[in-house]
Design an enzyme around this catalytic site. Structure first.
Site, PDB file in Angstrom:
ATOM      1  CD  GLU A 116       0.605  -0.680   3.116  1.00  0.00           C
ATOM      2  OE1 GLU A 116       1.473  -0.321   3.928  1.00  0.00           O
ATOM      3  OE2 GLU A 116       0.474  -1.859   2.746  1.00  0.00           O
ATOM      4  CG  ASP A 117       4.829   0.697   1.041  1.00  0.00           C
ATOM      5  OD1 ASP A 117       4.361   0.061   0.078  1.00  0.00           O
ATOM      6  OD2 ASP A 117       5.780   0.283   1.715  1.00  0.00           O
ATOM      7  CG  PHE A 118       4.613   1.307  -5.313  1.00  0.00           C
ATOM      8  CD1 PHE A 118       5.848   1.751  -5.758  1.00  0.00           C
ATOM      9  CD2 PHE A 118       3.606   1.103  -6.240  1.00  0.00           C
ATOM     10  CE1 PHE A 118       6.059   1.978  -7.124  1.00  0.00           C
ATOM     11  CE2 PHE A 118       3.801   1.339  -7.588  1.00  0.00           C
ATOM     12  CZ  PHE A 118       5.041   1.775  -8.033  1.00  0.00           C
TER      13      PHE A 118
END
Length: 393
Positions: free
Chosen positions: A235-237
């Site tokens: 999810e960070d990307f």
């Protein structure tokens, strides 16, 4: 000359261009690390000018360093923040650790959210969702359980949150820890990881990891909140991609993220590396070609063949010089990132560096051979584009 010769010649030229590009990356990373990292910041007289921050701390289980790591969030020199501890299991012993800290620091605003929510396949987002929905401030800091803060870390991150910046993230690094595993982690995060991370930030390429990231909440809410990213494991990307696609900047803060997990083992560290390879190859398929080629030993062997084929140079001598110069560049970069005395001597660095370089191609191939991802007690499969689906064993 045959068509095979032309093919080999073209391949050799491509390899040498790629080889030259990696040295540009080395120099950019070293120069940018010296310029960007470890700047000192201070609170201004008007503390009201600082925006409030809601810190989301997803927790699961207790390790030997959890109490001391979490305590650093209660002692930060920042005027306005709250901590939302997100713990999925109501019987998790991490709850007792948090309550001890709440009793010790009653002046710090903090809450515990248990039970999580079922908004998608990503367990981290499911866990954080109630704490996110209850956030009272405009900035959200997502911080993993093993992160240790300095008293001015949050101030440093907010200082980089300019008008045109939507996300400020910390470059992954590690605290000083004893043993070979601690040395190996510091070597990896201070050389291979730091080189790509710093160069990517300088060139405005999305290389964001979410272990410590500050975001403008309103911009995440515009696309449906964090639950809109719950179909991804990385999810960070996709947080960063969503923001950059809308024209916003992301930036690395001057302090690295100090990872300080109490469980430091070679086996678990290599499992993390394999999991990250699986995520990268699912999100960016070209990783399968360029990532192994960018490793020191693999690239050196390919470049040695290329210079031998084109220029008739001695490939062994070229290979040895390549490795030696790469080694010294990594030592310089690690020393800059550490910003102080390294916790091991040069011999330990040599052993840790060689072990990482030799094992890296194997870990990459092993990750491709078995693309299934194990995350704690859950198993996932990834589709192209990074979308995940959970399955039962």
């Amino acid at each position: 000359m045959t068509s095979l010769w032309y093919i080999l010649y073209s391949l050799a030229v491509f390899i040498l261009i790629f080889w030259g590009g990696t040295w540009v990356i080395h120099l950019l990373a070293i120069g940018y690390a010296k310029y960007r990292l470890h700047r000192k910041v201070q609170l201004l007289p008007n503390e009201n000018s600082f925006p409030g921050v809601t810190i989301l701390k997803p927790l699961m289980g207790v390790d030997p360093n959890l109490f001391s790591n979490l305590e650093t969030f209660f002692t930060m020199n920042y005027p306005l923040y709250e901590i939302h501890f997100c713990i999925e299991d109501e019987s998790d012993p991490a709850i007792m650790v948090v309550k001890r800290l709440q009793d010790k620091y009653p002046h710090v605003t903090s809450r515990i959210f248990t039970g999580g929510a079922d908004v998608g396949v990503n367990p981290k987002i499911n866990n954080m969702h109630p704490g996110y929905k209850a956030a009272n401030y405009s900035l959200i800091l997502i911080s993993d359980s093993g992160i240790r803060m300095k008293n001015d870390t949050l101030l440093d991150m907010v200082n980089h949150m300019t008008d045109d910046t939507a996300l400020v993230h910390q470059m992954p690094f590690t605290c000083d820890r004893e043993g070979f595993a601690g040395t190996l982690e510091k070597v990896y995060f201070g050389t291979a990881q730091a080189r790509i991370y710093l160069a990517a930030d300088l060139l405005s390429v999305n290389c964001h990891t979410g272990m410590s990231a500050l975001m403008k909440k309103s911009l995440i809410d515009e696309v449906g909140g964090i639950e809109a990213f719950s179909c991804y494991l990385a999810e960070d990307f996709f947080f960063a991609k969503s923001l950059t696609d809308r024209g916003w900047r992301i930036a690395v803060s001057s302090q690295p993220a100090w990872q300080n997990s109490g469980l430091c083992e070679v086996k678990s560290f290599q499992a993390r590396l394999r999991r990250w390879v699986k995520l990268r190859t699912a999100m960016l398929p070209l990783t399968m070609l360029f990532e192994p080629l960018s490793e020191c030993l693999v690239l050196g062997a390919c470049a040695s063949w290329a210079v031998s084929f084109i220029f008739n140079w001695d490939p062994l001598l070229f290979y040895l010089v390549h490795i030696l110069v790469w080694f010294f560049c990594d030592w310089i970069l690690l020393s800059i990132v550490q910003n102080g005395t390294l916790p091991f001597n040069k011999f330990d660095f040599v052993i840790g560096w060689l072990f990482r370089e030799v094992s890296s191609p194997y870990l990459f191939l092993n990750a491709l051979w078995n693309p299934t991802i194990r995350w704690r007690s859950r198993m996932y499969r990834l589709k192209w584009g990074g979308i995940a689906e959970e399955y039962k064993v």
